[in-house]
Design a protein around this motif. Sequence first.
Motif, PDB file in Angstrom:
ATOM      1  N   LYS B 345       0.820  -1.220   0.000  1.00 55.19           N
ATOM      2  CA  LYS B 345       0.000   0.000   0.000  1.00 55.19           C
ATOM      3  C   LYS B 345       0.849   1.263   0.000  1.00 55.19           C
ATOM      4  N   ALA B 348       0.161   5.186   1.127  1.00 54.90           N
ATOM      5  CA  ALA B 348      -1.204   5.171   1.658  1.00 54.90           C
ATOM      6  C   ALA B 348      -1.273   4.384   2.963  1.00 54.90           C
ATOM      7  N   GLU B 351      -1.086   6.444   6.280  1.00 52.88           N
ATOM      8  CA  GLU B 351      -2.144   7.379   6.696  1.00 52.88           C
ATOM      9  C   GLU B 351      -2.756   6.944   8.013  1.00 52.88           C
ATOM     10  N   SER B 357      -8.540   6.040   4.885  1.00 51.59           N
ATOM     11  CA  SER B 357      -7.789   4.968   5.542  1.00 51.59           C
ATOM     12  C   SER B 357      -8.565   4.371   6.710  1.00 51.59           C
TER      13      SER B 357
END
Lengths: 378, 396
Positions: B345, B348, B351, B357
């Motif tokens: 991921k 991302a 997050e 998220s």
Amino acid sequence: MALVLNEEEQMLRDAAKGFLAEKAPVAALRKLRDADDPLGWSRSLWEEMAQMGWTGILVPEEYGGIDYGMVGAGLIAQEMGRNLTASPFISTAMMAVTALREGNEEQKQKWLPGIASGKTIIALAVDEGVKHDPAQTTLSAKAHGNGYRLNGEKSYIIDGFDADALIVAARTSGEAGDEAGISLFIVEKEAAGLSSTRTKLLDSRNYAHADFKDVDVAGDALIGTLDDGFALLERVLNVGRTGLAAEMLGASEQSFDMTMDYIKERKQFGTHVGAFQGLQHRAAHLYSEIELVKSAVLKALQMFAEAPQMAGAGAALAKAKAGEVGVLAANEAVQMHGGIGMTDEYDIGFYMKRIRAAQELLGDYAFNANRLAVLRGF
Amino acid sequence: MNDLDTFRADTRAWLEENCPAEMRKPMRSEDDACWGGRNFKFSCDEQKLWLERMGAKGWTAPEWPKEYGGGGLNREEAKILKSEMAAIKARSPLMSFGIWMLGPALLKYGSEEQKKHYLPPIVRGEIRWCQGYSEPGAGSDLASLQTRCEDKGDHYEITGQKIWTSYADKSDWIFCLVRTDREAPKHNGISFILFDMQSEGVSTKPITLISGRSPFCETFFDQVKVPKENLVGTLNKGWDIAKYLLTHERAMIGDSGGGGAFGGRSIGQIAVDSLGTDAQGRLADSALRADLARAEIDGWAFLLTMERMKDEAKAGQGIGARSSMLKYYGTELNKRRFELMMASKGHAALEWEGDASQDGALPRAWLRTKANSIEGGTSEVQLNIISKRILGLPAS
Ligand SMILES: Cc1cc2nc3c(=O)[nH]c(=O)nc-3n(C[C@H](O)[C@H](O)[C@H](O)COP(=O)(O)OP(=O)(O)OC[C@H]3O[C@@H](n4cnc5c(N)ncnc54)[C@H](O)[C@@H]3O)c2cc1C
Ligand SMILES: Cc1cc2nc3c(=O)[nH]c(=O)nc-3n(C[C@H](O)[C@H](O)[C@H](O)COP(=O)(O)OP(=O)(O)OC[C@H]3O[C@@H](n4cnc5c(N)ncnc54)[C@H](O)[C@@H]3O)c2cc1C
């Protein structure tokens, strides 16, 4: 199906264990090696195995076999791994039989009874390059008269030296890399234009390099369908891969047991070296890994009957995991033995060499991991 | 049709009818788990209904005897139930220390009255249990625990401190290890006792974890009065029960390692969703792909090993020291899987807040996995147990 052996299977395993430990222990392999035996395995031993039904373990009863199935074959391979028994079991009794079971009636009648009785040895000639890659087949078979004419080379043929016949993966159309256009032929040892030489590998087993120069075979030498042999070849290879995985499991278990015995005996610094946590944790980790291999191998063996469409995945899992752990088991065995593990006189080195070969043959870790990744959609 | 085929057909039909659609969606985070208990706040009505229906059938504890509220299924039937639930992606109706840990110990060591009294509410998810084992001075060396339990004639009195007690602040009852003989060698003065967390003198203080959540507590006992019938098994013989329970706990924690990854998809597919594929349909990042394949291979082989060990164990018995192998391998594997999911991921995965998220569900879950190889006995402790109990290596 429960992931345990039933009573009958346990009996077969115990019988194999007892027989091989007595008749074909590592000492027997050492003897064959030291004598530079031309064949690398013992015909009289093979005939004894035939009498017990092992060579015909996958052969249907009407052709003289016992048709016991893959779990039984795997158990025998595992015990052979434990003892490093040299024999054409995986090539002939497992792979060739699997191919011939899908042959026509004449082919079955001609070859299967001989395998079951221990008289006939048949090897699978598939690889040509330094890595296993059946789709890369280039040895060509072109229509010629009523049959086919074969030209090309095959290398690292397991038990291929002095085999009565070879089952040859040949390209009948398409190009190297294509799965389509591959066909299987059975070629007899005496065929004109076929010459083979023994290739000695580190494990002292029987391998051959075969040269095909205008080798003519009749039309009925084709096994299965023309151009469409890849799926059959894969079924045969999956049987072989699982057999090798079972063999590596047995070899891993044995070298692990020898190592545990050794570190419980060997004293340094006033105590058994097995008392040092630095070795204990590695031993416990290796034990865990071998447990995973046991499960993967048993499942792969069961799948041939239980879920044939998944047998390729099962074989890839078993071969990858057994190879990875086999290498670890051999490395740890030598390391934990210290200097003595490096000596030829001690058996551990034989295990390291056989495992190295077995993990490479018919697809190494990366080969099988890639197959699984594709199957899993990534 | 044989009996098992009939059972499969009936089970499929029952699940189809009784498992609410909402309970067939993958869990988004650990907040979606159902723990039951007196004060549990259900996330939705379907969650409550699903628990009630499964509890009434005893299928939250499929292999426990019917007389104690369980499903009374044999091993083969339980496997079928599991596979049928997996086929419709049904969520687990109940997460429960009562089912995973206390129940098996009571079934083996409890009196008939204790089994009848404590087990059915566990199956129905009415009483939530916590585990009072670890203390500030007794972690890996659990048997050195000091929480004192004194015989006061008609009752016991317990004083001391536990730590890392998961969900102590949310639990109704505790199963607790206490010292009942201070003179005896450390393993021979421990007893196993049960009491209500609402008893006077019990207090809890949540501890915040690196994930930002606080699922566990320091737990204090100040002269807590406990009825004598709450002692399980024999006085001063609690260590046997403690160890037996740990084998179940370890098998359970190890279970997390196999598959059923985050969001119910394979880690390879999660990576494909995130990173795309090359012209041959393979994951674009070939180095990551190799690591993922390795984790998938180990994950599958591990799942098969769990299955094999359960198959090998005689009906109703545990798997003994081999649970340490499952605990060790499964938790280390789970950590690897989450590392790979984080890598898949990319940015991302870092997050920490926001809807995209789900307030950092993945990184928080990733951090949570780090505890897998600590809780229930650390990986090193499991390796020690394998070395000694299974391999028979000499003591250092
Ligand atoms: C190719 C080769 C060349 C050599 N050449 C020479 C040479 O020229 N001159 C010479 O004198 N020697 C030589 N040696 C010997 C070498 O130094 C020893 O083999 C080495 O010190 C290990 O001792 P050992 O073989 O007795 O193993 P052991 O000491 O018996 O060790 C067995 C295992 O126990 C482990 N172990 C031992 N103690 C501990 C501990 N405290 N904690 C954790 N693990 C422990 C070891 O790491 C090993 O894995 C040679 C060895 C080899 C293999
Ligand atoms: C999320 C989470 C939930 C938990 N839930 C509960 C709960 O509900 N109830 C409960 O009672 N407890 C619970 N625990 C506590 C858990 O059981 C302990 O943390 C664990 O047993 C380790 O003890 P410790 O933390 O004191 O570490 P220590 O024992 O201090 O260990 C420190 C380090 O030393 C190593 N070590 C210790 N002894 C040895 C040895 N002999 N050989 C080699 N290495 C060694 C350990 O492996 C570790 O790496 C939970 C823990 C966590 C993280």
